[in-house]
Design an enzyme around this catalytic site. Structure first.
Site, PDB file in Angstrom:
ATOM      1  N   HIS A 304       0.851  -1.187   0.000  1.00  0.00           N
ATOM      2  CA  HIS A 304       0.000   0.000   0.000  1.00  0.00           C
ATOM      3  C   HIS A 304       0.887   1.238   0.000  1.00  0.00           C
ATOM      4  O   HIS A 304       1.934   1.240   0.638  1.00  0.00           O
ATOM      5  CB  HIS A 304      -0.911   0.014   1.242  1.00  0.00           C
ATOM      6  CG  HIS A 304      -2.052   0.959   1.097  1.00  0.00           C
ATOM      7  ND1 HIS A 304      -1.949   2.289   1.399  1.00  0.00           N
ATOM      8  CD2 HIS A 304      -3.316   0.758   0.646  1.00  0.00           C
ATOM      9  CE1 HIS A 304      -3.112   2.871   1.149  1.00  0.00           C
ATOM     10  NE2 HIS A 304      -3.952   1.980   0.690  1.00  0.00           N
ATOM     11  N   ASP A 361      -7.934  -5.658  -0.016  1.00  0.00           N
ATOM     12  CA  ASP A 361      -8.373  -6.426  -1.175  1.00  0.00           C
ATOM     13  C   ASP A 361      -7.984  -7.894  -1.098  1.00  0.00           C
ATOM     14  O   ASP A 361      -8.505  -8.710  -1.851  1.00  0.00           O
ATOM     15  CB  ASP A 361      -7.788  -5.806  -2.457  1.00  0.00           C
ATOM     16  CG  ASP A 361      -8.388  -4.449  -2.727  1.00  0.00           C
ATOM     17  OD1 ASP A 361      -9.611  -4.315  -2.553  1.00  0.00           O
ATOM     18  OD2 ASP A 361      -7.642  -3.521  -3.079  1.00  0.00           O
TER      19      ASP A 361
HETATM   20  N1  CMC Z   1       4.311  -7.445  -4.890  1.00  0.00           N
HETATM   21  C1  CMC Z   1       5.644  -7.414  -5.041  1.00  0.00           C
HETATM   22  N2  CMC Z   1       6.408  -6.306  -4.873  1.00  0.00           N
HETATM   23  C2  CMC Z   1       5.770  -5.187  -4.544  1.00  0.00           C
HETATM   24  C3  CMC Z   1       4.374  -5.129  -4.364  1.00  0.00           C
HETATM   25  C4  CMC Z   1       3.642  -6.320  -4.553  1.00  0.00           C
HETATM   26  N3  CMC Z   1       2.316  -6.337  -4.413  1.00  0.00           N
HETATM   27  N4  CMC Z   1       4.008  -3.859  -4.050  1.00  0.00           N
HETATM   28  C5  CMC Z   1       5.141  -3.140  -4.017  1.00  0.00           C
HETATM   29  N5  CMC Z   1       6.199  -3.931  -4.318  1.00  0.00           N
HETATM   30  C6  CMC Z   1       7.609  -3.529  -4.339  1.00  0.00           C
HETATM   31  C7  CMC Z   1       7.988  -2.847  -5.649  1.00  0.00           C
HETATM   32  O1  CMC Z   1       8.420  -3.763  -6.613  1.00  0.00           O
HETATM   33  C8  CMC Z   1       9.078  -1.923  -5.192  1.00  0.00           C
HETATM   34  O2  CMC Z   1      10.241  -2.684  -5.002  1.00  0.00           O
HETATM   35  P1  CMC Z   1      11.721  -2.008  -5.208  1.00  0.00           P
HETATM   36  O3  CMC Z   1      11.759  -0.801  -4.297  1.00  0.00           O
HETATM   37  O4  CMC Z   1      12.682  -3.090  -4.782  1.00  0.00           O
HETATM   38  O5  CMC Z   1      11.820  -1.634  -6.668  1.00  0.00           O
HETATM   39  C9  CMC Z   1       8.602  -1.480  -3.793  1.00  0.00           C
HETATM   40  O6  CMC Z   1       7.789  -2.560  -3.310  1.00  0.00           O
HETATM   41  C10 CMC Z   1       7.796  -0.195  -3.795  1.00  0.00           C
HETATM   42  O7  CMC Z   1       6.782  -0.328  -4.777  1.00  0.00           O
HETATM   43  P2  CMC Z   1       6.046   0.921  -5.421  1.00  0.00           P
HETATM   44  O8  CMC Z   1       5.226   0.449  -6.568  1.00  0.00           O
HETATM   45  O9  CMC Z   1       7.014   2.021  -5.673  1.00  0.00           O
HETATM   46  O10 CMC Z   1       5.163   1.374  -4.193  1.00  0.00           O
HETATM   47  P3  CMC Z   1       3.826   2.111  -4.249  1.00  0.00           P
HETATM   48  O11 CMC Z   1       3.654   2.804  -2.973  1.00  0.00           O
HETATM   49  O12 CMC Z   1       3.709   2.924  -5.493  1.00  0.00           O
HETATM   50  O13 CMC Z   1       2.828   0.841  -4.388  1.00  0.00           O
HETATM   51  C11 CMC Z   1       0.831  -0.303  -4.671  1.00  0.00           C
HETATM   52  C12 CMC Z   1       1.584   0.745  -3.867  1.00  0.00           C
HETATM   53  C13 CMC Z   1      -0.516  -0.562  -3.985  1.00  0.00           C
HETATM   54  C14 CMC Z   1       0.559   0.241  -6.091  1.00  0.00           C
HETATM   55  C15 CMC Z   1       1.647  -1.613  -4.758  1.00  0.00           C
HETATM   56  O14 CMC Z   1       1.945  -2.091  -3.464  1.00  0.00           O
HETATM   57  C16 CMC Z   1       0.969  -2.686  -5.581  1.00  0.00           C
HETATM   58  O15 CMC Z   1       1.082  -2.671  -6.813  1.00  0.00           O
HETATM   59  N6  CMC Z   1       0.227  -3.638  -4.925  1.00  0.00           N
HETATM   60  C17 CMC Z   1      -0.526  -4.642  -5.626  1.00  0.00           C
HETATM   61  C18 CMC Z   1      -1.860  -4.059  -6.066  1.00  0.00           C
HETATM   62  C19 CMC Z   1      -2.804  -3.870  -4.905  1.00  0.00           C
HETATM   63  O16 CMC Z   1      -2.990  -4.761  -4.073  1.00  0.00           O
HETATM   64  N7  CMC Z   1      -3.465  -2.712  -4.890  1.00  0.00           N
HETATM   65  C20 CMC Z   1      -4.486  -2.402  -3.873  1.00  0.00           C
HETATM   66  C21 CMC Z   1      -4.062  -1.296  -2.959  1.00  0.00           C
HETATM   67  S1  CMC Z   1      -5.175  -1.179  -1.557  1.00  0.00           S
HETATM   68  C22 CMC Z   1      -6.668  -0.685  -2.235  1.00  0.00           C
HETATM   69  C23 CMC Z   1      -6.678   0.736  -2.572  1.00  0.00           C
HETATM   70  O17 CMC Z   1      -6.625   1.571  -1.635  1.00  0.00           O
HETATM   71  O18 CMC Z   1      -6.747   1.086  -3.750  1.00  0.00           O
END
Ligand code: CMC
Length: 430
Positions: A304, A361
């Site tokens: 998240h 989720d």
């Molecule tokens: N699986 C594997 N690696 C992950 C994941 C994941 N689900 N989420 C983040 N990472 C890693 C990412 O690869 C990165 O690694 P590194 O720093 O080594 O390159 C690091 O964690 C940071 O990721 P980011 O994409 O820069 O972080 P963010 O804050 O932009 O991501 C997120 C938030 C929700 C988009 C992401 O965690 C994700 O894609 N999760 C899966 C989709 C999901 O479950 N979304 C629902 C969110 S909750 C409902 C809502 O409020 O919308």
């Protein structure tokens, strides 16, 4: 604490005001930065950018705290109803008996949709995603209900109309997509009962309303009620900042929610668990692929932007999930897979070091499956829950005396000025 921050550039010092919120969170006010210094700030993804002041929802991502209007999400999930939480989010206070009665009457009075809108549904191709349909239908409400409000009482009506009609539109789109008879809302049923009845009642098989299912749905919707400046809420505020009508702003929010990194994650989780269940990959393969930087695969329902610890909503939805499956005597193999996957991931060094925990989720889809909601409708359910939050945020932005048209800046990285080249002289760069 000092009330300014000093920015030093070459031999000049600029003082930037500090803003402190009611829970102690701090911001640097850079609204005059460009005029005074020529600089803009750069923050892709807006992870460190505050776009507004808001009194609606408080989140602490490090401590795993979520409160609506000061009330902890745990207390609202235990004691309140979705209808009451919707009122709280939009109006700022829990309703008195008289206020909630009026709100319920308005919800009932506005639950029907214009019969002409039904023709729209028939013209969407059968395989259309319900989120695309919902976004279009909400935008179309402006054409069917063109008068928009000026007085507070009229705004009340428009807001309740939207909350009530979105539920009817969602259930209707499901019925029509299956070629089934549309079921109309009933004034004797509560908000959640009515939705379930419109979804599952049929002239040949009456739907029996189970209070435990109603409770599970109500908690699901409460947990999705608001989440401060997330992607879809920011879309509602940004689109609304152009002073567009409420329906268009909400339609933009629905479109933003659709994506798999945001609201679409609940559908993506079930699809991922389904692939494991069908033996298309093992749990360990899923975990390893999620850790592999060369593989775009992510563990859906994990991570998240704000929560760097356990999402407080996950604990509540997991309890609802366990209770509902026991009550309905459902043995869902996807729940077993989800639990094993969670156990492996939360003990894995990659997930620990990246602060990746299950978000709401991860288990919400299993609750929706148990209720009988088809997977393609999962994100629509999220939208129904988030609607009061979007409305509250839109209303707050409209009433904010400091509110401006949202218009971010950029750092241009394209070509500098060059002369137009006639087509016969153009060459392709290899
Ligand atoms: N699986 C594997 N690696 C992950 C994941 C994941 N689900 N989420 C983040 N990472 C890693 C990412 O690869 C990165 O690694 P590194 O720093 O080594 O390159 C690091 O964690 C940071 O990721 P980011 O994409 O820069 O972080 P963010 O804050 O932009 O991501 C997120 C938030 C929700 C988009 C992401 O965690 C994700 O894609 N999760 C899966 C989709 C999901 O479950 N979304 C629902 C969110 S909750 C409902 C809502 O409020 O919308």
């Amino acid at each position: 604490m000092a009330d300014t921050v000093k920015l030093v550039w070459d031999d000049k010092t600029y003082e930037l005001p500090v803003i402190v919120g009611s829970e102690g969170e701090k911001a640097i006010d850079i609204s005059r930065l460009r005029q005074d210094t020529g600089f803009i700030t750069m923050d892709p993804g807006f992870a460190n950018t505050g776009s507004c002041k808001s009194a609606i929802t408080f989140m602490d991502g490090e401590k795993g705290i979520l409160r609506y209007r000061g009330y902890p999400i745990e207390q609202l999930a235990e004691h309140s109803s979705f209808r009451e939480v919707a009122y709280l989010l939009i109006n700022g206070e829990l309703p008195t008996r008289k206020q909630i009665t009026r709100f319920s009457v308005l919800l009932n009075d506005h639950s029907l949709i214009h019969e002409d809108m039904r023709h729209f549904f028939g013209n969407f191709p059968r395989q259309s995603h319900p989120m695309g349909i919902l976004s279009s239908m909400v935008n179309a409400l402006k054409s069917f209900y063109p008068y928009l409000a000026d007085t507070e009482e009229e705004i009340d009506i428009i807001v309740t109309r939207l909350i009530s009609k979105v539920r009817t539109l969602a259930a209707m789109s499901y019925k029509i997509s299956r070629g089934h008879t549309v079921i109309y809302p009933r004034p004797d049923l509560s908000y959640c009962e009515n939705f379930l009845n419109m979804m599952f009642d049929s002239p040949v098989r009456p739907y029996e309303i189970d209070p435990d299912v109603v409770h599970a749905l109500s908690v699901f919707l409460i947990l999705h009620g608001d989440h401060e400046q997330n992607c879809s809420t920011s879309a509602v505020r940004l689109v609304g900042s152009g002073r567009v009508n409420l329906y268009a702003a909400i339609s933009a929010g629905i479109a933003a929610l659709w994506g798999p990194l945001h609201g679409g994650a609940n559908q993506a989780v079930i699809e991922m668990l389904g692939r494991i269940d069908r033996k298309e990959m093992t749990i360990n393969e899923a975990v390893e692929r999620a850790k592999d930087k060369n593989d775009p695969f992510r563990l859906m329902g994990f991570g998240h932007r704000v929560y760097k610890t356990y999402d407080p909503r996950t604990k509540i939805i997991k309890q609802v999930c366990d209770r509902l499956l026991t009550k309905l005597n459902i043995n869902d193999s996807l729940l077993d897979i989800a639990q094993t996957l969670e156990d492996i991931a939360v003990n894995d060094e990659y997930f620990i070091s990246h602060n990746l925990y299950p978000n709401i989720d991860f288990y919400s889809g299993i609750v929706l499956r148990a209720i009988g909601i088809p997977t393609s409708m999962f994100t629509v359910m999220f939208a129904i829950g988030r609607l009061p939050g979007w409305i509250a945020q839109w209303k707050e932005s409209m009433e904010d005396p400091e509110w401006k048209l949202n218009r971010p800046r950029q750092i241009f990285t394209g070509p500098q000025i060059r002369d137009y080249v006639p087509i016969e002289k153009r060459t392709v760069k290899v």
